[in-house]
Design a protein around this motif. Structure first.
Motif, PDB file in Angstrom:
ATOM      1  N   ARG A 380       0.847  -1.213   0.000  1.00  0.00           N
ATOM      2  CA  ARG A 380       0.000   0.000   0.000  1.00  0.00           C
ATOM      3  C   ARG A 380       0.871   1.249   0.000  1.00  0.00           C
ATOM      4  O   ARG A 380       0.563   2.240  -0.662  1.00  0.00           O
ATOM      5  N   TYR A 413      -9.138   4.662   5.030  1.00  0.00           N
ATOM      6  CA  TYR A 413      -9.721   5.349   3.889  1.00  0.00           C
ATOM      7  C   TYR A 413      -9.696   6.847   4.127  1.00  0.00           C
ATOM      8  O   TYR A 413      -9.683   7.325   5.271  1.00  0.00           O
ATOM      9  N   ASP A 454      -9.230   1.316  -2.990  1.00  0.00           N
ATOM     10  CA  ASP A 454      -9.269   1.159  -1.539  1.00  0.00           C
ATOM     11  C   ASP A 454      -8.720   2.394  -0.812  1.00  0.00           C
ATOM     12  O   ASP A 454      -8.188   2.271   0.289  1.00  0.00           O
ATOM     13  N   TRP A 455      -8.844   3.564  -1.411  1.00  0.00           N
ATOM     14  CA  TRP A 455      -8.304   4.761  -0.774  1.00  0.00           C
ATOM     15  C   TRP A 455      -9.382   5.733  -0.307  1.00  0.00           C
ATOM     16  O   TRP A 455      -9.190   6.446   0.666  1.00  0.00           O
TER      17      TRP A 455
END
Length: 884
Positions: A380, A413, A454-455
């Motif tokens: 990530r 997030y 997925d941010w």
């Protein structure tokens, strides 16, 4: 390297069963068009492109063939992916590195694998992306030995260029042929070239790598649509932009490549020059005069470079840049080690340190790296470091931005409110070109962030907002660039005018503007052509030529319309017929006021026959109807020419005509007019008043306004001819003073006649009294609008004297006695004597009143402005007044 696959064998396993074709050749060989046709012939497909702009262009073409639901567009900042999409147009970074299992896969501009910054991405797709049924590698012919070395079984297909490319030497910027591109290698030089083309040729579109894709699209569209004939660009023009160019002019042959300034290699020159000539149309390339080196040497291609570009013969590529595409994510150190590992194939070279790797190494030394533990977080963290540096700010500032992003992502997030606020901060279209470019770069960063799966919470909504703001800012930037570097009017004139100004499609708009293809060149004020005041000095000559060549036909139509529909817009002002603020003809009245001669203005004289004669006739007929209010004046003029009127009556009529219908008794010369001529004059509408001689019909608003508009009466005009006005500095025509007010002469006469009637009745009752007293009812002048004191002063000017009633004695009761009046006819010289005595008093400097008995100051007599006396007694004068 332990645990890693041999790079020489790092190829998609299905490649052994798929057909790989390398379609190589120079620009304008139809490679991309061929790939689109092949993909549409398969059940599914994916194509990777070097630019989002090119991916969008192909996406639109495939969508037109296969329909909206079957085609997807995937880039770092935008994702349009219908659920049933089977054909994917992607930027190379967003493309599935293995081809996504599609039947067809194509890699465009594969020679970019030799680029130090992005080359490793293209190399990885060349090695691994494969279609189930067909794989197509598109690129320059210089790529052939690399493809043979890496994919031995690939089929090599060479395509020739559709058109020829010829060197045309050096040309001045002002003499560039239409449909040309000027190539520069710095923002300053691009702006300078575009500014010069705006002056010489009306403007140019601007294409630079720093512009957003939407702005570049709009600028390219500006050129493609023919709104401008020139485009100024950096070397970004050489990568996938399909333009209808005839000529490419190099403003420089050297560029800064991020490390040093160097001369372009022939293949780079050809990639740019090859944009000239589309399909079967031949193209040319050359240099700009005055763009030489600092030493003063002219800017020229060498013979070897010219030969290589014209014949498309270049040194083959020997190396492609490579970087491990599937690194391990055990720790940051392991990740960095894999990314810096060296390839094991002879034609591959380790890629220079790109900005994503530089940011990773910088942040690995930061305290923030202590929080990155485990393969999930390491992956990530690497994805965050891969955020493109859209702002082009360099490693350190970009690393700080990534660090803040990582801290915000620590919770998992980014909140929708937080992202929406950041997007809203950039939603402003004010500012100059540089300011808008900075905002677009920033919003592209947020668009990229919102595309990550997925941010961001509410990803789809935030991505849509970011795209909307980017589109809005791109439109504003396009507008700024167009406003600064495009003079559309000059462009149209240069394109349409040529050597024949009459060929211009000049149109007369309803509001009087003259336009060429909706661009104003001036306007018609009446029949006069006025050049657009915003035109530059260089444009004025062209605008005048364009307007004057088209004027005869336009003016003839304008004159016909005016006579048919526009006569109601004509006015008479300052002795001329006016239309739209311009004089069409000067009016010259005859002495008898029967006819008028028109002297056409210079504007109208430009009309060709017979339009000019028709207009003059129509204006004369219109004027004849407008002169009808002067009928009473024409009647007086006709009588003045009648020999039977007698010289005395004619003299009075001439005086009355010159005074435009109103003359005071003092100036009329009545002492010379026989009384038997008065009935003759009364039949003509002449009224002999106590103070004025006037023609009553000429006191109406219409004749007074017309006389003033014709310039026949220079006195001030009272348009409505109101009965009573406040005192004015200059007496309007048809009025006389009455104290602090002024009154129309016919109404003054009405008041005076009522006073004489009262005096006559009193004289009949008191026949023995020489000058009897009588009463005058002031209700009439007051009802007309005169103040009581001003009414008394008007009566005094006609010889009436006020006799104040005695006040009631002490202790007496009852109504006071009314005031009474007496009348004495004015004698010749009364006014002159009174003025002379006043002048004598002023000269002596004494304003004291004469003293009466016992030193008491005597009350002054009421000053009365009396008219000239009549020959004979007082009753003769009265009879004269009553009879007049």
């Amino acid at each position: 390297m332990p645990g890693k696959t041999d790079t020489s064998a790092a190829v998609n396993p299905i490649s052994s069963d798929s057909r790989v074709r390398a379609v190589l050749g120079p620009t304008n060989t139809g490679k991309t068009h061929l790939a689109i046709e092949r993909m549409c012939g398969h059940s599914s497909g994916m194509m990777g492109f070097p630019l989002r702009l090119l991916a969008r262009e192909v996406y639109d073409r495939v969508r037109a063939i296969k329909g909206d639901d079957a085609v997807a567009l995937i880039t770092g900042e935008q994702r349009i992916e219908p659920p049933n999409a089977r054909y994917f147009c992607c930027t190379m970074e967003a493309m599935d590195r293995l081809g996504g299992g599609h039947a067809f896969v194509a890699i465009d501009e594969a020679q970019i694998g030799a680029d130090p910054e992005r080359g490793h991405i293209f190399t990885d797709r060349l090695l691994n992306a494969r279609g189930r049924e067909e794989t197509m590698i598109l690129g320059s012919a210089t790529l052939e030995p690399i493809v043979k070395a890496l994919i031995p079984r690939a089929e090599m297909v060479e395509r020739p260029r559709f058109s020829t490319l010829t060197h045309s030497g050096t040309a001045k910027l002002s003499r560039l042929p239409p449909r040309s591109a000027v190539v520069a290698f710095s923002v300053e030089q691009v702006y300078a070239m575009a500014e010069a083309l705006r002056r010489f040729r009306g403007g140019a579109a601007v294409v630079m790598g720093a512009l957003s894709p939407e702005t570049r699209n709009k600028q390219v569209e500006l050129f493609q649509n023919g709104e401008v004939d020139y485009i100024v660009a950096t070397d970004a023009i050489g990568m996938g932009l399909n333009l209808d160019l005839n000529h490419v002019a190099f403003a420089a042959l050297s560029k800064f490549d991020g490390q040093r300034k160097r001369r372009l290699i022939p293949s780079e020159m050809a990639q740019i020059a090859g944009r000239a000539g589309r399909h079967q149309t031949d193209g040319s390339f050359g240099t700009l005069a005055g763009g030489g080196s600092r030493s003063g040497a002219p800017l020229e291609f060498t013979d070897e470079e010219i030969f290589a570009i014209e014949e498309h013969r270049f040194a083959p590529l020997t190396k492609l840049y490579w970087r491990e595409a599937e690194p391990r994510f055990d720790t940051l150190a392991v990740l960095i080690g894999d990314l810096e590992s060296r390839p094991r194939h002879d034609v591959l070279r380790a890629a220079p340190q790109a900005i994503d790797l530089a940011v990773l190494k910088r942040l690995a030394e930061d305290p923030i790296a202590k929080t990155v533990r485990g393969s999930g977080l390491v992956r990530r963290f690497w994805e965050a470091c891969c955020l493109p540096d859209f702002r082009q700010v360099g490693v350190d500032p970009h690393a700080r931005f990534v660090a803040r992003l990582w801290q915000d992502l620590a919770g998992g997030y980014l909140g929708a409110d937080f992202v929406a606020a950041r997007i809203a901060e950039l939603d402003r279209t004010s500012g100059d070109i540089d300011t808008l470019q900075g905002r677009i770069a920033a919003i592209r960063s947020w668009a990229y962030i919102c595309q990550r799966p997925d941010w961001v919470l509410a990803r789809d909504e935030m991505a849509a907002r970011a795209r909307a703001v980017e589109a809005k800012l791109s439109d504003a930037l396009h507008a700024r660039l167009t406003e600064r570097f495009v003079n559309r009017r000059t462009t149209i004139l240069m394109k349409s005018l040529g050597q024949d100004a009459s060929a211009l499609p000049v149109t007369l708009e309803a509001d009087g503007r003259l336009t060429v293809e909706d661009e104003p060149i001036g306007r018609l004020d009446g029949f006069r052509f006025v050049v657009d005041p915003d035109a530059t000095a260089a444009d004025r000559k062209m605008l005048l030529a364009a307007g004057e060549k088209a004027l005869p036909g336009i003016l003839a139509k304008r004159a016909a319309w005016l006579l048919a529909e526009g006569l109601a817009e004509l006015t008479i002002e300052r002795g001329s017929i006016h239309w739209q603020g311009r004089a069409l003809a000067e009016i010259e009245m005859s002495d008898d006021f029967e006819t008028a001669r028109l002297n056409l203005s210079r504007d109208v004289s430009l009309l060709a026959e017979p339009a000019r004669s028709n207009l003059e006739t129509g204006l004369s007929e219109w004027l004849a109807t407008r002169l009808e209010p002067l009928a009473p004046l024409r009647k007086l003029a006709a009588a003045a020419r009648d020999p039977e009127a007698g010289s005395q009556a004619r003299a009075l009529l001439i005086t009355l005509i010159e005074a435009r219908g109103v003359v005071s008794r003092e100036s009329a010369g009545l002492q010379h007019l026989p009384k038997e001529m008065r009935p003759f004059l009364r039949k003509l509408g002449v009224t002999f008043g106590a103070l004025d001689i006037y023609a009553a019909p000429l006191l109406k608003p219409a004749p007074r306004q017309l006389l003033h508009a014709l310039g026949l009466d220079k006195r001030p005009l009272q348009e409505a001819m109101l009965p009573v006005l406040s005192e004015a500095k200059r007496l309007p025509a048809g009025y006389r003073p009455a104290g602090s007010q002024i009154i129309r002469v016919d109404l003054a006469e009405k008041i005076l006649r009522a006073a004489f009637d009262a005096r006559s009745k009193a004289a009949e009752k008191a026949r023995k009294e020489r000058n009897p007293r009588f009463r005058i009812d002031l209700s009439l002048p007051i009802s007309i609008g005169l103040e009581e004191e001003n009414a008394r002063r008007l009566l005094g000017s006609a010889g009436f004297r006020l006799q104040r009633a005695r006040m009631l004695g002490e202790g007496a009761f009852g109504p006071p006695s009314p005031d009474s009046w007496t009348w004495r006819p004015r004698r010749p010289g009364d006014n002159q004597n009174r003025r002379r005595k006043a002048d004598d008093r002023r000269k002596k400097g004494s304003d004291q009143r004469p003293r009466g008995k016992k030193g008491h100051q005597r009350q002054p007599r009421q000053k009365v402005d009396t008219g000239p006396a009549k020959a004979g007694g007082a009753f003769d004068g009265l009879a004269d007044l009553l009879g007049g």
